[in-house]
Design a protein around this motif. Structure first.
Motif, PDB file in Angstrom:
ATOM      1  N   ALA A 136      85.307  28.592  58.517  1.00  0.00           N
ATOM      2  CA  ALA A 136      84.265  27.468  59.057  1.00  0.00           C
ATOM      3  C   ALA A 136      83.004  27.457  58.103  1.00  0.00           C
ATOM      4  N   LYS A 137      82.509  28.606  57.785  1.00  0.00           N
ATOM      5  CA  LYS A 137      81.218  28.976  57.035  1.00  0.00           C
ATOM      6  C   LYS A 137      81.187  28.031  55.659  1.00  0.00           C
ATOM      7  N   LEU A 138      82.687  27.865  55.111  1.00  0.00           N
ATOM      8  CA  LEU A 138      83.084  27.304  54.045  1.00  0.00           C
ATOM      9  C   LEU A 138      82.672  25.575  54.106  1.00  0.00           C
ATOM     10  N   ALA A 139      82.813  25.188  55.392  1.00  0.00           N
ATOM     11  CA  ALA A 139      82.596  23.824  55.893  1.00  0.00           C
ATOM     12  C   ALA A 139      81.309  23.776  56.388  1.00  0.00           C
ATOM     13  N   GLY A 140      80.379  24.651  56.058  1.00  0.00           N
ATOM     14  CA  GLY A 140      79.148  24.536  56.695  1.00  0.00           C
ATOM     15  C   GLY A 140      78.660  24.785  57.943  1.00  0.00           C
ATOM     16  N   MET A 141      79.482  25.523  58.691  1.00  0.00           N
ATOM     17  CA  MET A 141      79.379  25.966  60.001  1.00  0.00           C
ATOM     18  C   MET A 141      79.091  27.150  60.326  1.00  0.00           C
ATOM     19  N   TYR A 199      86.125  17.449  58.396  1.00  0.00           N
ATOM     20  CA  TYR A 199      87.470  17.770  59.260  1.00  0.00           C
ATOM     21  C   TYR A 199      88.641  18.002  58.513  1.00  0.00           C
ATOM     22  N   PHE A 200      88.941  17.164  57.401  1.00  0.00           N
ATOM     23  CA  PHE A 200      90.409  17.442  56.708  1.00  0.00           C
ATOM     24  C   PHE A 200      90.127  18.569  55.783  1.00  0.00           C
ATOM     25  N   GLY A 201      88.909  18.772  55.372  1.00  0.00           N
ATOM     26  CA  GLY A 201      88.753  19.867  54.304  1.00  0.00           C
ATOM     27  C   GLY A 201      88.892  21.449  55.167  1.00  0.00           C
ATOM     28  N   LEU A 202      88.124  21.293  56.222  1.00  0.00           N
ATOM     29  CA  LEU A 202      88.470  22.669  57.079  1.00  0.00           C
ATOM     30  C   LEU A 202      89.914  22.580  57.547  1.00  0.00           C
ATOM     31  N   LEU A 203      90.508  21.698  58.013  1.00  0.00           N
ATOM     32  CA  LEU A 203      91.951  21.762  58.674  1.00  0.00           C
ATOM     33  C   LEU A 203      92.772  22.227  57.386  1.00  0.00           C
ATOM     34  N   ALA A 204      92.509  21.797  56.236  1.00  0.00           N
ATOM     35  CA  ALA A 204      93.526  22.307  55.122  1.00  0.00           C
ATOM     36  C   ALA A 204      93.139  23.897  54.859  1.00  0.00           C
ATOM     37  N   LEU A 205      91.987  24.283  54.895  1.00  0.00           N
ATOM     38  CA  LEU A 205      91.801  25.624  54.911  1.00  0.00           C
ATOM     39  C   LEU A 205      92.512  26.641  56.125  1.00  0.00           C
ATOM     40  N   ILE A 206      92.347  26.091  57.196  1.00  0.00           N
ATOM     41  CA  ILE A 206      93.052  26.809  58.379  1.00  0.00           C
ATOM     42  C   ILE A 206      94.223  26.701  57.996  1.00  0.00           C
ATOM     43  N   MET A 207      95.251  25.592  57.748  1.00  0.00           N
ATOM     44  CA  MET A 207      96.261  25.591  57.425  1.00  0.00           C
ATOM     45  C   MET A 207      97.012  26.669  56.321  1.00  0.00           C
ATOM     46  N   GLU A 208      96.034  26.451  55.138  1.00  0.00           N
ATOM     47  CA  GLU A 208      96.413  27.139  54.049  1.00  0.00           C
ATOM     48  C   GLU A 208      96.324  28.741  54.078  1.00  0.00           C
ATOM     49  N   ALA A 231      91.473  26.949  67.146  1.00  0.00           N
ATOM     50  CA  ALA A 231      91.177  26.398  65.841  1.00  0.00           C
ATOM     51  C   ALA A 231      91.036  25.140  65.389  1.00  0.00           C
ATOM     52  N   SER A 232      91.994  24.165  66.420  1.00  0.00           N
ATOM     53  CA  SER A 232      91.815  22.776  66.192  1.00  0.00           C
ATOM     54  C   SER A 232      90.218  22.456  66.617  1.00  0.00           C
ATOM     55  N   MET A 233      89.743  23.004  67.612  1.00  0.00           N
ATOM     56  CA  MET A 233      88.290  22.507  68.094  1.00  0.00           C
ATOM     57  C   MET A 233      87.283  22.776  67.086  1.00  0.00           C
ATOM     58  N   ILE A 234      87.513  24.194  66.373  1.00  0.00           N
ATOM     59  CA  ILE A 234      86.657  24.347  65.415  1.00  0.00           C
ATOM     60  C   ILE A 234      86.585  23.330  63.964  1.00  0.00           C
ATOM     61  N   ALA A 235      87.772  22.828  63.784  1.00  0.00           N
ATOM     62  CA  ALA A 235      88.015  21.727  62.899  1.00  0.00           C
ATOM     63  C   ALA A 235      87.375  20.361  63.320  1.00  0.00           C
ATOM     64  N   HIS A 236      87.440  20.053  64.523  1.00  0.00           N
ATOM     65  CA  HIS A 236      86.862  18.961  65.032  1.00  0.00           C
ATOM     66  C   HIS A 236      85.254  19.098  65.119  1.00  0.00           C
TER      67      HIS A 236
END
Length: 200
Positions: A133-138, A105-114, A93-98
């Motif tokens: 990740a798709k929400l972050a364009g991945m 980064y911080f937008g996706l990390l927030a989603l992962i945490m929430e 999950a950390s790798m995906i955010a990076h």
């Protein structure tokens, strides 16, 4: 007895000064920074994407810290992964955010945490992480390629190892405010007090 107490106090103070200096000197290419680079106060957060207490901190304390200190230019946050169990899931999950890139980064990390409870308790956590990740364009292919990056996994694990060995980080979340270790998902009022003390 008193000289011994004074000596122990001096040793403890020296350790704190040394630890503070080490915290200030340590930096990594994968460090993610939220806020102005020249902000006068640096807060380092060691956290895990699979740690419930970290998710609580991100949902309750971080928003107010961002609005009161980071967005006003008084402090910046350096986020560092400190993987916990299940370790493979935490690192992944950390790798995906990076791999989302610095701007997202911080937008996706927030989603992962929430959404932590939802994706961790699903039958296929990776499928749920890919949705975030798709929400972050991945796209799914980018996530799959990201998870094959051994260099990134190694960098995350090595940074966490040094956080433990050089700074004394043992649990998540742990904040370092102006060199001082503060373990636990502290409420905003407690963090605010530490930040005000550091700003004097």
């Amino acid at each position: 007895m008193k000289p011994l107490i004074r000596l122990l106090g001096a040793v403890a103070a020296l350790f704190l000064v040394t630890q503070t200096a080490v915290a200030a000197d340590l930096s990594y290419p994968i460090d993610q920074v939220l806020g102005k680079p020249d902000a006068p106060i640096t807060v380092i957060e060691y956290a895990s994407t699979t740690c419930p207490h970290c998710a609580t901190f991100h949902k309750t304390t971080l928003p107010k810290f961002k609005s009161e200190w980071i967005e006003t230019g008084k402090a910046k946050l350096i986020y560092r992964d400190f993987p916990t169990g299940p370790r493979g899931l935490s690192v992944g999950a950390s790798m995906i955010a990076h791999c989302a890139g610095p701007d997202r980064y911080f937008g996706l990390l927030a989603l992962i945490m929430e959404q932590q409870e939802k994706w961790m308790n699903s039958q296929n956590p990776l499928v749920e992480l890919k949705k975030l990740a798709k929400l972050a364009g991945m796209g799914e292919d980018k996530v799959d390629d990201c998870l094959k990056r051994q260099d990134l996994a190694n960098a995350i694990n090595e940074r966490a190892k040094e956080g433990n060995e050089k700074l004394g980080v043992e649990s998540t979340p742990t904040l370092i405010v102006a060199g001082k270790l503060i373990p636990g998902a502290i409420p905003y009022d407690e963090l605010d007090k530490a930040l005000k003390a550091a700003s004097k």
